[in-house]
Motif scaffolding. Structure first.
Motif, short mmCIF file in Angstrom:
data_model
loop_
_atom_site.label_atom_id
_atom_site.label_comp_id
_atom_site.label_asym_id
_atom_site.label_seq_id
_atom_site.Cartn_x
_atom_site.Cartn_y
_atom_site.Cartn_z
N LYS A 2 0.96 -1.15 0.04
CA LYS A 2 -0.09 -0.08 0.09
C LYS A 2 0.96 1.15 0.00
O LYS A 2 1.68 1.51 0.92
CB LYS A 2 -0.93 0.02 1.33
CG LYS A 2 -2.04 -1.12 1.36
CD LYS A 2 -2.51 -1.24 2.69
CE LYS A 2 -3.36 -2.37 2.72
NZ LYS A 2 -3.87 -2.75 3.95
N ILE A 3 0.85 2.33 -0.86
CA ILE A 3 1.76 3.32 -1.17
C ILE A 3 0.84 4.58 -1.32
O ILE A 3 -0.16 4.67 -2.13
CB ILE A 3 2.34 3.02 -2.57
CG1 ILE A 3 3.23 1.82 -2.41
CG2 ILE A 3 3.48 4.39 -2.79
CD1 ILE A 3 4.02 1.45 -3.90
N VAL A 5 0.91 8.18 -2.63
CA VAL A 5 1.88 8.98 -3.64
C VAL A 5 1.74 10.44 -3.27
O VAL A 5 0.61 10.95 -3.06
CB VAL A 5 1.10 8.90 -5.15
CG1 VAL A 5 1.89 9.66 -6.02
CG2 VAL A 5 1.29 7.32 -5.18
N GLN A 24 0.91 6.96 -10.55
CA GLN A 24 -0.18 6.37 -9.80
C GLN A 24 -0.59 5.02 -10.55
O GLN A 24 -0.86 3.92 -9.93
CB GLN A 24 -1.21 7.20 -9.78
CG GLN A 24 -1.34 8.04 -8.85
CD GLN A 24 -2.72 8.91 -8.58
OE1 GLN A 24 -2.76 9.70 -7.81
NE2 GLN A 24 -3.74 8.65 -9.01
N GLU A 25 -0.88 5.18 -11.77
CA GLU A 25 -1.02 3.94 -12.64
C GLU A 25 -0.04 3.18 -12.56
O GLU A 25 -0.58 2.12 -12.84
CB GLU A 25 -1.84 4.50 -13.97
CG GLU A 25 -2.80 5.32 -13.95
CD GLU A 25 -4.06 4.71 -13.31
OE1 GLU A 25 -4.12 3.44 -13.63
OE2 GLU A 25 -4.60 5.41 -12.44
N LEU A 27 2.12 2.32 -10.65
CA LEU A 27 2.12 1.52 -9.31
C LEU A 27 0.92 0.54 -9.30
O LEU A 27 1.22 -0.63 -8.85
CB LEU A 27 2.13 2.62 -8.07
CG LEU A 27 3.43 3.31 -8.01
CD1 LEU A 27 3.30 4.34 -6.94
CD2 LEU A 27 4.70 2.52 -7.41
N LYS A 28 -0.43 0.91 -9.55
CA LYS A 28 -1.30 0.21 -9.69
C LYS A 28 -1.13 -0.99 -10.65
O LYS A 28 -1.63 -2.18 -10.29
CB LYS A 28 -2.55 0.78 -10.07
CG LYS A 28 -3.17 1.94 -9.24
CD LYS A 28 -4.51 2.51 -9.70
CE LYS A 28 -5.07 3.53 -8.66
NZ LYS A 28 -6.23 4.29 -9.54
N HIS A 32 0.26 -2.67 -6.80
CA HIS A 32 0.25 -1.97 -5.36
C HIS A 32 -1.38 -1.50 -5.35
O HIS A 32 -1.86 -0.87 -6.18
CB HIS A 32 1.46 -0.67 -5.34
CG HIS A 32 2.63 -1.49 -5.70
ND1 HIS A 32 3.38 -2.22 -4.63
CD2 HIS A 32 3.72 -1.35 -6.44
CE1 HIS A 32 4.29 -2.59 -5.07
NE2 HIS A 32 4.78 -2.06 -6.04
N VAL A 34 -2.87 2.15 -4.23
CA VAL A 34 -2.43 3.46 -4.35
C VAL A 34 -3.58 4.29 -3.42
O VAL A 34 -4.45 4.38 -3.81
CB VAL A 34 -2.09 3.94 -5.60
CG1 VAL A 34 -1.91 5.53 -5.75
CG2 VAL A 34 -1.01 3.04 -6.24
N SER A 36 -3.85 8.23 -2.59
CA SER A 36 -3.46 9.56 -3.40
C SER A 36 -4.14 10.83 -3.30
O SER A 36 -5.49 10.66 -2.94
CB SER A 36 -3.09 9.56 -4.99
OG SER A 36 -2.86 10.70 -5.50
N SER A 60 -0.69 2.94 4.84
CA SER A 60 0.31 2.58 3.93
C SER A 60 1.55 1.93 4.52
O SER A 60 1.90 2.13 5.57
CB SER A 60 1.01 4.30 3.42
OG SER A 60 -0.37 4.68 2.68
N LYS A 93 10.12 8.99 -6.66
CA LYS A 93 9.82 8.72 -7.77
C LYS A 93 10.11 9.96 -8.72
O LYS A 93 9.56 11.09 -8.38
CB LYS A 93 8.25 8.54 -7.73
CG LYS A 93 7.93 7.25 -7.21
CD LYS A 93 7.98 5.98 -8.36
CE LYS A 93 7.63 4.70 -7.89
NZ LYS A 93 8.27 3.63 -8.56
#
Length: 95
Positions: A2-3, A5, A24-25, A27-28, A32, A34, A36, A60, A93
Motif C-alpha cells: 500500500k503506497i 503517492v 499512480q497508474e 504503481l497500480k 500496489h 495506491v 493519493s 500505507s 519517484k
C-alpha cells in the motif's frame, strides 16, 4: 504494498498532473494499492484533506515522493509515516 503517492498538486501544470497520474497508474499496474491526494474532491477544505491524507498514511506501507517537487507537507508526511510504521519505505519517484 500500500503506497501513498505524495507530491505537490496545487499550482502545478497539467503536464505535472499527468505525470503524477502516470506514476499512480504505474504503481497500480505493478499490483500496489495506491492512496493519493488526487483522489480527494476538489471542494474539500485543507483540514479535511489533511485528515484524509494522514488516514492514508496510517494505512500505507510506503510513501512515494515526487523528486524535485517537495511541498511544505512532504517532510511532515514522511516523519508521520515512519514514526507510525518504522518499517515503512520512502520511495523517490521521478515524475
Amino acid at each position: 504494498m500500500k503506497i501513498f503517492v505524495d507530491g505537490k498538486i496545487a499550482g502545478v501544470t497539467d503536464a505535472d498532473l499527468k505525470s503524477f497520474y502516470q506514476v499512480q497508474e504505474s504503481l497500480k499496474a505493478q499490483g500496489h494499492i495506491v492512496f493519493s491526494p488526487l483522489l480527494l474532491p476538489d471542494d474539500s477544505d485543507l483540514g479535511e484533506k489533511m485528515d484524509i491524507c494522514f488516514a492514508f498514511l496510517r494505512a500505507s506501507d510506503a510513501i512515494a515522493v515526487e523528486t524535485g517537487n517537495y511541498h511544505d507537507k512532504t517532510e511532515v508526511f514522511i516523519d508521520y509515516l515512519t514514526q507510525y510504521n518504522p518499517d515503512a519505505k520512502v520511495i523517490s519517484k521521478a515524475m
